[in-house]
Scaffold this motif. Structure first.
Motif, PDB file in Angstrom:
ATOM      1  N   CYS A   1      -9.991  -2.109   7.441  1.00 24.70           N
ATOM      2  CA  CYS A   1      -9.147  -1.267   6.702  1.00 24.70           C
ATOM      3  C   CYS A   1      -9.053  -1.712   5.182  1.00 24.70           C
ATOM      4  O   CYS A   1      -8.846  -0.827   4.192  1.00 24.70           O
ATOM      5  N   LEU A   2      -9.263  -3.022   4.792  1.00 28.74           N
ATOM      6  CA  LEU A   2      -9.455  -3.593   3.231  1.00 28.74           C
ATOM      7  C   LEU A   2     -10.497  -2.953   2.873  1.00 28.74           C
ATOM      8  O   LEU A   2     -10.343  -2.631   1.698  1.00 28.74           O
ATOM      9  N   SER A   3     -11.669  -2.751   3.523  1.00 30.11           N
ATOM     10  CA  SER A   3     -12.889  -2.350   3.117  1.00 30.11           C
ATOM     11  C   SER A   3     -12.633  -0.983   2.328  1.00 30.11           C
ATOM     12  O   SER A   3     -12.812  -0.107   1.310  1.00 30.11           O
ATOM     13  N   GLU A   4     -11.965  -0.256   3.297  1.00 29.99           N
ATOM     14  CA  GLU A   4     -11.589   1.149   3.167  1.00 29.99           C
ATOM     15  C   GLU A   4     -10.837   1.389   1.828  1.00 29.99           C
ATOM     16  O   GLU A   4     -10.914   2.152   0.924  1.00 29.99           O
ATOM     17  N   PHE A   5      -9.715   0.631   1.995  1.00 28.83           N
ATOM     18  CA  PHE A   5      -8.699   0.496   0.620  1.00 28.83           C
ATOM     19  C   PHE A   5      -9.658   0.384  -0.700  1.00 28.83           C
ATOM     20  O   PHE A   5      -9.486   0.976  -1.587  1.00 28.83           O
ATOM     21  N   VAL A   6     -10.617  -0.597  -0.811  1.00 26.10           N
ATOM     22  CA  VAL A   6     -11.286  -1.289  -1.976  1.00 26.10           C
ATOM     23  C   VAL A   6     -12.142   0.211  -2.144  1.00 26.10           C
ATOM     24  O   VAL A   6     -12.173   0.588  -3.308  1.00 26.10           O
TER      25      VAL A   6
ATOM     26  N   ALA B   1      -4.307   9.522  -0.452  1.00 26.72           N
ATOM     27  CA  ALA B   1      -4.672  10.114   1.033  1.00 26.72           C
ATOM     28  C   ALA B   1      -5.503   9.396   1.774  1.00 26.72           C
ATOM     29  O   ALA B   1      -5.300   9.132   2.923  1.00 26.72           O
ATOM     30  N   ALA B   2      -6.474   8.985   0.916  1.00 25.48           N
ATOM     31  CA  ALA B   2      -7.495   8.069   1.859  1.00 25.48           C
ATOM     32  C   ALA B   2      -6.972   6.739   2.144  1.00 25.48           C
ATOM     33  O   ALA B   2      -7.113   6.038   3.356  1.00 25.48           O
ATOM     34  N   VAL B   3      -6.190   6.044   1.280  1.00 26.60           N
ATOM     35  CA  VAL B   3      -5.606   4.970   1.384  1.00 26.60           C
ATOM     36  C   VAL B   3      -4.443   4.975   2.561  1.00 26.60           C
ATOM     37  O   VAL B   3      -4.469   4.026   3.379  1.00 26.60           O
ATOM     38  N   GLN B   4      -3.805   6.080   2.572  1.00 27.04           N
ATOM     39  CA  GLN B   4      -2.902   6.150   3.603  1.00 27.04           C
ATOM     40  C   GLN B   4      -3.437   6.478   5.231  1.00 27.04           C
ATOM     41  O   GLN B   4      -3.197   5.869   6.056  1.00 27.04           O
ATOM     42  N   ALA B   5      -4.546   7.158   5.087  1.00 27.86           N
ATOM     43  CA  ALA B   5      -5.102   7.483   6.337  1.00 27.86           C
ATOM     44  C   ALA B   5      -6.249   6.397   6.848  1.00 27.86           C
ATOM     45  O   ALA B   5      -6.227   5.954   7.924  1.00 27.86           O
ATOM     46  N   LYS B   6      -6.578   5.476   6.159  1.00 25.91           N
ATOM     47  CA  LYS B   6      -7.576   4.610   6.269  1.00 25.91           C
ATOM     48  C   LYS B   6      -7.273   3.092   6.296  1.00 25.91           C
ATOM     49  O   LYS B   6      -7.961   2.486   6.850  1.00 25.91           O
ATOM     50  N   PHE B   7      -5.994   3.042   5.663  1.00 23.11           N
ATOM     51  CA  PHE B   7      -5.511   1.640   5.684  1.00 23.11           C
ATOM     52  C   PHE B   7      -4.028   1.519   6.221  1.00 23.11           C
ATOM     53  O   PHE B   7      -3.684   0.886   7.038  1.00 23.11           O
ATOM     54  N   VAL B   8      -3.247   2.342   5.651  1.00 27.45           N
ATOM     55  CA  VAL B   8      -1.633   2.254   5.838  1.00 27.45           C
ATOM     56  C   VAL B   8      -1.842   2.390   7.537  1.00 27.45           C
ATOM     57  O   VAL B   8      -0.833   2.036   8.336  1.00 27.45           O
ATOM     58  N   SER B   9      -2.118   3.702   8.103  1.00 31.92           N
ATOM     59  CA  SER B   9      -1.785   4.262   9.373  1.00 31.92           C
ATOM     60  C   SER B   9      -2.505   3.412  10.234  1.00 31.92           C
ATOM     61  O   SER B   9      -1.724   2.954  11.190  1.00 31.92           O
ATOM     62  N   PRO B  10      -3.765   2.890  10.144  1.00 34.98           N
ATOM     63  CA  PRO B  10      -4.333   2.140  11.227  1.00 34.98           C
ATOM     64  C   PRO B  10      -3.476   0.454  11.031  1.00 34.98           C
ATOM     65  O   PRO B  10      -3.400  -0.058  12.241  1.00 34.98           O
ATOM     66  N   MET B  11      -3.185   0.088   9.857  1.00 31.27           N
ATOM     67  CA  MET B  11      -2.481  -1.249   9.848  1.00 31.27           C
ATOM     68  C   MET B  11      -1.204  -1.091  10.349  1.00 31.27           C
ATOM     69  O   MET B  11      -0.744  -1.949  11.262  1.00 31.27           O
TER      70      MET B  11
ATOM     71  N   ALA C   1       0.755  -1.274  -0.007  1.00 32.99           N
ATOM     72  CA  ALA C   1      -0.137  -0.162   0.028  1.00 32.99           C
ATOM     73  C   ALA C   1       0.985   1.157   0.026  1.00 32.99           C
ATOM     74  O   ALA C   1       0.457   2.319  -0.753  1.00 32.99           O
ATOM     75  N   LYS C   2       1.787   1.229   0.744  1.00 32.63           N
ATOM     76  CA  LYS C   2       2.945   2.502   0.906  1.00 32.63           C
ATOM     77  C   LYS C   2       3.574   2.724  -0.691  1.00 32.63           C
ATOM     78  O   LYS C   2       3.713   3.657  -1.430  1.00 32.63           O
ATOM     79  N   ALA C   3       3.565   1.715  -1.291  1.00 36.51           N
ATOM     80  CA  ALA C   3       4.279   1.713  -2.621  1.00 36.51           C
ATOM     81  C   ALA C   3       3.388   2.180  -3.655  1.00 36.51           C
ATOM     82  O   ALA C   3       3.511   2.998  -4.636  1.00 36.51           O
ATOM     83  N   TYR C   4       2.289   1.467  -3.324  1.00 34.94           N
ATOM     84  CA  TYR C   4       1.108   1.926  -4.462  1.00 34.94           C
ATOM     85  C   TYR C   4       0.772   3.501  -4.350  1.00 34.94           C
ATOM     86  O   TYR C   4       0.303   4.059  -5.291  1.00 34.94           O
ATOM     87  N   THR C   5       0.744   4.087  -3.140  1.00 34.57           N
ATOM     88  CA  THR C   5       0.507   5.663  -2.874  1.00 34.57           C
ATOM     89  C   THR C   5       1.654   6.326  -3.152  1.00 34.57           C
ATOM     90  O   THR C   5       1.355   7.642  -2.851  1.00 34.57           O
ATOM     91  N   ALA C   6       2.893   5.782  -3.235  1.00 29.15           N
ATOM     92  CA  ALA C   6       4.045   6.676  -3.434  1.00 29.15           C
ATOM     93  C   ALA C   6       4.144   7.482  -4.710  1.00 29.15           C
ATOM     94  O   ALA C   6       3.747   6.901  -5.668  1.00 29.15           O
ATOM     95  N   PRO C   7       4.539   8.734  -4.590  1.00 25.15           N
ATOM     96  CA  PRO C   7       4.920   9.342  -6.039  1.00 25.15           C
ATOM     97  C   PRO C   7       5.846   8.533  -6.720  1.00 25.15           C
ATOM     98  O   PRO C   7       6.736   8.142  -6.408  1.00 25.15           O
ATOM     99  N   PRO C   8       5.490   8.633  -8.192  1.00 28.12           N
ATOM    100  CA  PRO C   8       6.288   7.933  -9.249  1.00 28.12           C
ATOM    101  C   PRO C   8       7.641   8.364  -9.210  1.00 28.12           C
ATOM    102  O   PRO C   8       8.012   9.617  -8.844  1.00 28.12           O
ATOM    103  N   THR C   9       8.531   7.627  -9.625  1.00 31.62           N
ATOM    104  CA  THR C   9      10.159   8.230  -9.684  1.00 31.62           C
ATOM    105  C   THR C   9       9.957   9.528 -11.049  1.00 31.62           C
ATOM    106  O   THR C   9       9.330   9.093 -11.934  1.00 31.62           O
ATOM    107  N   GLN C  10      10.370  10.329 -10.608  1.00 33.17           N
ATOM    108  CA  GLN C  10      10.645  11.711 -11.719  1.00 33.17           C
ATOM    109  C   GLN C  10      11.173  11.162 -13.042  1.00 33.17           C
ATOM    110  O   GLN C  10      11.979  10.220 -13.021  1.00 33.17           O
ATOM    111  N   PHE C  11      10.512  11.677 -14.151  1.00 33.15           N
ATOM    112  CA  PHE C  11      11.018  11.442 -15.499  1.00 33.15           C
ATOM    113  C   PHE C  11      12.513  11.887 -15.488  1.00 33.15           C
ATOM    114  O   PHE C  11      12.854  13.055 -14.918  1.00 33.15           O
ATOM    115  N   ASP C  12      13.306  11.133 -15.968  1.00 27.48           N
ATOM    116  CA  ASP C  12      14.744  11.667 -16.357  1.00 27.48           C
ATOM    117  C   ASP C  12      14.627  12.791 -17.427  1.00 27.48           C
ATOM    118  O   ASP C  12      14.441  12.636 -18.731  1.00 27.48           O
TER     119      ASP C  12
END
Length: 294
Positions: A252-257, A165-175, A71-82
């Motif tokens: 938390c999984l329900s919130e992710f979905v 932001a929702a995934v971070q607050a409602k899945f990553v943080s509580p888990m 989930a952290k990888a899913y919500t992380a900003p992408p690597t900036q273009f070269d």
């Protein structure tokens, strides 16, 4: 002399807990070494219900850790273009279509990328499409299509940020809190179970080899170790059961979905409106192209 006697008593009193802890640690280490060397040391088996619960708990523990990582990888900003590679591509493109130097387009794009805060892949695509629409020209069919595409991708990117932001607050943080609290306590309890088991087996070994004068004391040590072992097992099972039976991971999984569903619904609506517009520009351009090349 009295002062020295009081000093030594004070040191002895303060040192005793540490010395006792060191003694217990050494006893457990020696028992572990004896078992590892296969010296025939007695090994107390853990209760069947404890072993079964531990297996269930471990599956939940590992699942929680892996899902949080994903989930952290899913919500992380992408690597900036070269941007250097992108500038080279722009240079190659402008050398074919003429006009200003590629730096006129690449430099603003690089500056915009550096100035942006939280971003998404959609934002990167939007920025590139909008920059290139200006280069091609909004009066050109491709330029007009790129502008429409870039504008919509910006909105899709905003939706992606809201989802993240929702995934971070409602899945990553509580888990993550579960990992750092309940799971951490259960892990510590499991270690204590193993330590208590080693202490019990060491006491049994000492009783087995005790001289008659030490037999009663050695037997009492075994009884004390057994009581401690059972108490620790009960506490570990309580903590592991709380993790296994908790409804929190499902919530938390329900919130992710729900967060994903909201994002994809919005993205589908935006792209659903854009698709026929791009197709209309394409059909018109193709008709003109075929007419002019008859």
């Amino acid at each position: 002399m009295d002062s020295f006697s009081k000093f030594t008593q004070s040191v002895s009193t303060g040192w005793s807990p540490f010395a006792d802890k060191m003694s217990k640690g050494f006893t457990q280490y020696r028992q572990m070494a004896n078992e590892s060397l296969g010296s025939g040391a007695e090994v107390t088996e853990l209760p069947t219900d404890y072993v079964a619960l531990e297996k269930r708990y471990e599956a939940v523990r590992q699942t929680t850790i892996v899902l949080v990582k994903l989930a952290k990888a899913y919500t992380a900003p992408p690597t900036q273009f070269d941007m250097q590679a992108l500038q080279t591509q722009f240079s190659s493109l402008t050398s074919r279509i003429g006009g200003k130097q590629a730096e006129d387009v690449a430099a603003p794009a690089a500056a915009a990328a550096a100035a942006k805060g939280p971003t998404t892949t959609q934002h990167e695509i939007a920025q590139t499409a909008l920059d290139m629409s200006e280069k091609v020209g909004l009066e050109e069919p491709l330029g007009a299509a790129l502008f429409k595409f870039g504008s919509i991708e910006e909105k899709v990117g905003a939706g992606k940020l809201a989802q993240d932001a929702a995934v971070q607050a409602k899945f990553v943080s509580p888990m993550s809190y579960t990992i750092e609290s309940g799971i951490a306590l259960a892990q510590n309890a499991r270690k204590q179970v193993q330590a208590a088991r080693l202490s019990l087996d060491a006491a049994k070994s000492a009783f087995k080899n005790a001289k008659p004068v030490r037999a009663d004391a050695a037997r009492r040590d075994v009884e004390t170790a057994e009581d401690h072992f059972l108490t620790i097992i009960e506490e570990a099972m309580r903590l592991m059961k709380a993790i296994v039976e908790s409804p929190e991971p499902l919530r938390c999984l329900s919130e992710f979905v729900a967060a994903q569903l909201a994002f994809h619904k919005e993205a589908a609506a935006l792209l659903g409106d854009l698709a026929p517009e791009i197709e209309e520009i394409h059909v018109t351009q193709e008709a003109l192209y075929r007419h002019d090349n008859k």
